[in-house]
Write an enzyme that holds these catalytic residues in place. Structure first.
Site, PDB file in Angstrom:
ATOM      1  N   ASP A   1       9.003  -1.382  -2.847  1.00 50.87           N
ATOM      2  CA  ASP A   1       9.732  -2.623  -2.628  1.00 50.87           C
ATOM      3  C   ASP A   1      10.668  -2.807  -3.823  1.00 50.87           C
ATOM      4  O   ASP A   1      10.821  -1.890  -4.648  1.00 50.87           O
ATOM      5  CB  ASP A   1       8.778  -3.810  -2.405  1.00 50.87           C
ATOM      6  CG  ASP A   1       8.005  -4.209  -3.656  1.00 50.87           C
ATOM      7  OD1 ASP A   1       8.148  -3.532  -4.698  1.00 50.87           O
ATOM      8  OD2 ASP A   1       7.264  -5.212  -3.598  1.00 50.87           O
TER       9      ASP A   1
ATOM     10  N   CYS B   1       5.127  -0.648  -5.999  1.00 50.65           N
ATOM     11  CA  CYS B   1       5.622  -2.030  -5.996  1.00 50.65           C
ATOM     12  C   CYS B   1       5.483  -2.557  -7.417  1.00 50.65           C
ATOM     13  O   CYS B   1       5.393  -1.756  -8.359  1.00 50.65           O
ATOM     14  CB  CYS B   1       4.912  -2.893  -4.947  1.00 50.65           C
ATOM     15  SG  CYS B   1       3.156  -3.166  -5.183  1.00 50.65           S
TER      16      CYS B   1
ATOM     17  N   THR C   1       3.000  -4.270  -8.894  1.00 54.59           N
ATOM     18  CA  THR C   1       1.658  -4.003  -9.422  1.00 54.59           C
ATOM     19  C   THR C   1       0.957  -2.832  -8.742  1.00 54.59           C
ATOM     20  O   THR C   1      -0.053  -2.346  -9.255  1.00 54.59           O
ATOM     21  CB  THR C   1       0.757  -5.232  -9.201  1.00 54.59           C
ATOM     22  OG1 THR C   1       0.705  -5.477  -7.782  1.00 54.59           O
ATOM     23  CG2 THR C   1       1.301  -6.465  -9.912  1.00 54.59           C
TER      24      THR C   1
ATOM     25  N   HIS D   1     -13.142  13.005  -4.993  1.00 52.13           N
ATOM     26  CA  HIS D   1     -14.302  12.322  -4.409  1.00 52.13           C
ATOM     27  C   HIS D   1     -13.995  11.539  -3.136  1.00 52.13           C
ATOM     28  O   HIS D   1     -14.861  11.431  -2.271  1.00 52.13           O
ATOM     29  CB  HIS D   1     -14.906  11.347  -5.433  1.00 52.13           C
ATOM     30  CG  HIS D   1     -15.653  12.030  -6.537  1.00 52.13           C
ATOM     31  ND1 HIS D   1     -16.484  11.359  -7.402  1.00 52.13           N
ATOM     32  CD2 HIS D   1     -15.686  13.335  -6.915  1.00 52.13           C
ATOM     33  CE1 HIS D   1     -17.002  12.226  -8.270  1.00 52.13           C
ATOM     34  NE2 HIS D   1     -16.521  13.432  -8.000  1.00 52.13           N
TER      35      HIS D   1
ATOM     36  N   HIS E   1     -19.767  13.779  -0.929  1.00 53.80           N
ATOM     37  CA  HIS E   1     -18.467  13.104  -0.816  1.00 53.80           C
ATOM     38  C   HIS E   1     -17.970  13.109   0.636  1.00 53.80           C
ATOM     39  O   HIS E   1     -17.385  12.133   1.089  1.00 53.80           O
ATOM     40  CB  HIS E   1     -17.462  13.744  -1.765  1.00 53.80           C
ATOM     41  CG  HIS E   1     -17.849  13.593  -3.204  1.00 53.80           C
ATOM     42  ND1 HIS E   1     -18.176  12.370  -3.745  1.00 53.80           N
ATOM     43  CD2 HIS E   1     -18.021  14.507  -4.195  1.00 53.80           C
ATOM     44  CE1 HIS E   1     -18.512  12.526  -5.014  1.00 53.80           C
ATOM     45  NE2 HIS E   1     -18.439  13.821  -5.306  1.00 53.80           N
TER      46      HIS E   1
HETATM   47  C1  RB5 Z   1       7.073  -8.603  -5.818  1.00 52.74           C
HETATM   48  O1  RB5 Z   1       7.480  -9.624  -6.651  1.00 52.74           O
HETATM   49  C2  RB5 Z   1       5.630  -8.247  -6.090  1.00 52.74           C
HETATM   50  O2  RB5 Z   1       4.803  -9.285  -5.678  1.00 52.74           O
HETATM   51  C3  RB5 Z   1       5.246  -6.941  -5.418  1.00 52.74           C
HETATM   52  O3  RB5 Z   1       6.085  -5.931  -5.858  1.00 52.74           O
HETATM   53  C4  RB5 Z   1       3.837  -6.455  -5.653  1.00 52.74           C
HETATM   54  O4  RB5 Z   1       3.540  -6.451  -7.009  1.00 52.74           O
HETATM   55  C5  RB5 Z   1       2.798  -7.068  -4.834  1.00 52.74           C
HETATM   56  O5  RB5 Z   1       1.618  -6.742  -4.911  1.00 52.74           O
END
Ligand code: RB5
Length: 150
Positions: free
Chosen positions: A8, A65, A67, A98, A134
């Site tokens: 994203d 993304c 996080t 695993h 596993h």
């Molecule tokens: C976008 O601002 C952010 O929320 C997205 O990239 C991600 O980190 C969501 O989990």
């Protein structure tokens, strides 16, 4: 090996580092977007990549993304997907050994390009161990999917 890639806006700066790296390594990939810095929903790219992997057309998926969390949650809603959210090399290696993870999710706001590439290398270059315990555990994940996914 064929890789499906998605991000994203929160992962838009790391993605070209990844695609340049795969190109240099002669690894075949398809970039499912996003392609601009405009705000978008991570779900839409996680869904496309996860479905591309679940269909068998791609061996692995890589999602970025902000996080890595939203991408991993969304990808794991697709039947057949075992998406691992990894920000260290050990976890990336162990989730292949695993868990037979087939999608990797990372966060651009958490790690830098150098670590990302080490994580990607560990993920793509480690085979599932195939050890009986596993296999049994992965099969239990599949049974849980059968019970809960329509
Ligand atoms: C976008 O601002 C952010 O929320 C997205 O990239 C991600 O980190 C969501 O989990």
């Amino acid at each position: 090996m064929k890789i499906a890639i998605g991000c994203d806006h929160g992962g838009i700066n790391l993605k070209p580092v990844l695609t340049d790296y795969l190109t240099k390594k002669c690894v075949e990939f398809k970039d499912f977007g996003t392609f601009t810095k405009d705000s978008c929903d991570y779900n839409d790219y996680a869904e496309q990549v996860a479905e591309a992997v679940a269909s068998g057309e791609y061996d692995y998926g890589i999602l970025i993304c902000g996080t890595g969390i939203g991408m991993s949650i969304a990808a794991n809603k697709v039947k057949g997907i075992r998406c691992a959210h990894c920000h260290d090399v050990f976890s990336a290696k162990m989730t292949r050994l695993h868990n037979d993870a087939n999608v990797l999710a990372m966060g651009e706001r958490v790690i830098g390009p150098g670590l990302m590439l080490l994580i990607v290398d560990a993920f793509l270059n480690t085979e599932f161990s195939g050890d009986e315990r596993h296999v049994r555990r992965v099969n239990k994940i599949k049974a849980l999917e059968e019970k809960n996914f329509k």
